[in-house]
Enzyme design. Structure first.
Site, short mmCIF file in Angstrom:
data_model
loop_
_atom_site.label_atom_id
_atom_site.label_comp_id
_atom_site.label_asym_id
_atom_site.label_seq_id
_atom_site.Cartn_x
_atom_site.Cartn_y
_atom_site.Cartn_z
N HIS A 2 -5.30 -3.87 -2.08
CA HIS A 2 -5.15 -2.82 -3.23
C HIS A 2 -5.35 -3.54 -4.63
CE1 HIS A 2 -4.65 1.27 -1.33
NE2 HIS A 2 -3.79 0.41 -0.15
N SER A 60 0.85 -1.29 0.01
CA SER A 60 0.19 0.00 -0.11
C SER A 60 0.65 1.08 0.06
CB SER A 60 -1.02 0.09 1.14
OG SER A 60 -0.26 -0.11 2.23
N LYS A 73 -12.23 -0.26 -0.92
CA LYS A 73 -11.19 0.49 -1.65
C LYS A 73 -12.03 0.71 -3.18
CE LYS A 73 -7.34 0.23 1.12
NZ LYS A 73 -6.75 -0.76 1.95
#
Ligand SMILES: *Cc1c(COP(=O)(O)O)cnc(C)c1O
Length: 405
Positions: free
Chosen positions: A216, A188, A247
């Site tokens: 991610h 990240s 996300k």
């Protein structure tokens, strides 16, 4: 009743520590968003180009997700009323899990309240104090906390260093405990990608459980955003896949994918599942809609990568260090601007904000000392004009502060 107006002596040591943060320049105030999480939005009353969110595909404000949440709220109310194992499993929770399992082409999946809860809850449930966890040094805090809660012995390998991971696996090969080899799919802070095929080889060679945290990578890498397992074609070789719904998926939550038995076991032993209330129906509904969007609007992911390539090229042209020398080289939309000094980084971030660009300064202890950076993330919904506007600010502020020559 008297209102509490100040810190009592019992907690004054916290005030002292805050003062230390202030002296070091690492103290921060929360920036408050006045409107939607969008490529251009208003923080603390100021209009800025937003390079700080994980809203990779713009799904936080997608009309289909919004509508799904509203409909579910009208139909089922605002809360689930209990933990999953008591009375808080709604049909819509099951629908989401089936949707995820089909999307990821695995037997089963279970959703947690967050990606953090998914990692911490799973690692601590699957391993015990006789066991061993072999973990990349840059793995996410939720993996580290899960590992500590499990009471297993934790062995940390140098970032992406497969040979070092093998050394550690060899060290414990003769021991009776279970071994877990665990890595983030995308890291990240640096945006680099784990050497997944080689790690899968290792896990198989040493009979270790293989686990990947694709927070991610969910919605970013692989076909329609199926993550690093799909990106590297290592289907069937990762026992435990974690992804986030917070996300790119745009809402909130974390999920674990794997065999039916793994998921059944987590129903029985994962503590956030057993002891914390499940998602409101609106969240589950938004996530179901999000997976439909991932399947039906792949152009969003193409645009994300298009913007990412443009952004990296132009930042490099300006003369910024965007990783790859003394830090890992990003391969994803996460693009760090490496500054080095923590205080200079925080000042740089503040100056950018004043000129209309939101990029978060990140310093020790989140990243190693001397490797402080402003982390930028472009999304599918940034226009070329917005990116060019941000680049112009970065050029101006970088020159003025002596970061660019
Ligand atoms: C963000 C993140 C998480 C946590 O996900 P949430 O859904 O925000 O709790 C876990 N692992 C990694 C690698 C992350 O970047």
């Amino acid at each position: 009743m008297a209102t509490q107006t100040s810190t009592r002596p019992q907690l004054s040591y916290l005030t002292e520590q805050l003062n230390q943060f202030k002296q070091k320049g690492t103290y921060f105030r929360l920036r408050v968003l006045d409107d939607e999480q969008a490529p251009v939005c208003t923080f603390d009353g100021k209009r800025v180009i937003n390079l700080a969110s994980n809203n990779y595909l713009g799904l936080t404000t997608h009309p289909r997700l919004r509508e799904a949440a509203l409909q579910a709220t009208r139909k089922y109310g605002v809360g689930s009323g209990a933990v999953r194992t008591i009375a808080g499993t709604m049909k819509i929770h099951m629908e989401l899990e089936e949707k995820i399992a089909r999307f990821k082409n695995v037997e089963a999946s279970v959703v947690f309240q967050s990606g953090f809860a998914a990692n911490a809850g799973t690692v601590s449930a699957v391993l015990g104090k006789e066991d061993f966890i072999i973990s990349d040094e840059l793995n996410h805090a939720s993996i580290i906390d899960g590992a500590r809660l499990s009471r297993a012995a934790i062995k940390v390998f140098r970032h992406k260093d497969v040979a070092h991971a093998e050394e550690l696996l060899k060290e414990v090969a003769g021991q009776p405990g279970h071994k877990l080899l665990i890595t983030d799919g995308v890291f990240s802070m640096d945006g680099d990608v784990a050497p997944l095929p080689a790690l899968c080889d290792l896990a198989e060679k040493y009979g270790a459980i293989m686990m990947v945290d694709d927070a991610h990578a969910s919605g970013v890498l692989g076909r329609n955003g199926r993550g690093t397992i799909d990106h590297f074609h290592v289907h069937g070789r990762v026992d435990i896949q974690v992804g986030t719904l917070s996300k790119a998926v745009g809402a909130l939550g974390g999920y674990v994918c794997g065999s039916r038995d793994l998921i059944d076991f987590l129903y029985h032993r994962a503590r956030p599942f057993l002891f914390s209330t499940s998602h409101p129906p609106s969240v589950a509904a938004s996530c179901i809609a999000a997976f439909e969007v991932l399947e039906q609007e792949p152009e969003r992911i193409e645009k994300l990568w298009d913007n990412t390539r443009y952004w990296k090229k132009e930042l490099g042209n300006l003369g910024y260090n965007i990783g790859g020398v003394n830090t890992p080289a990003s391969e994803t939309p996460i693009t760090p601007i490496i500054i080095g000094d923590g205080k200079l980084t925080m000042d740089f971030s503040r100056e950018l904000f004043k000129e209309g660009v939101m990029g978060t300064g990140i310093a020790f202890p989140t990243v190693p000392e001397g490797k402080a950076r402003v982390r930028t993330i472009v999304t599918a919904t940034h226009t070329r004009e917005e990116l060019d506007g941000a680049l112009e600010v970065l050029r101006r502020v970088g020159k003025r502060m002596g970061i660019l020559r």
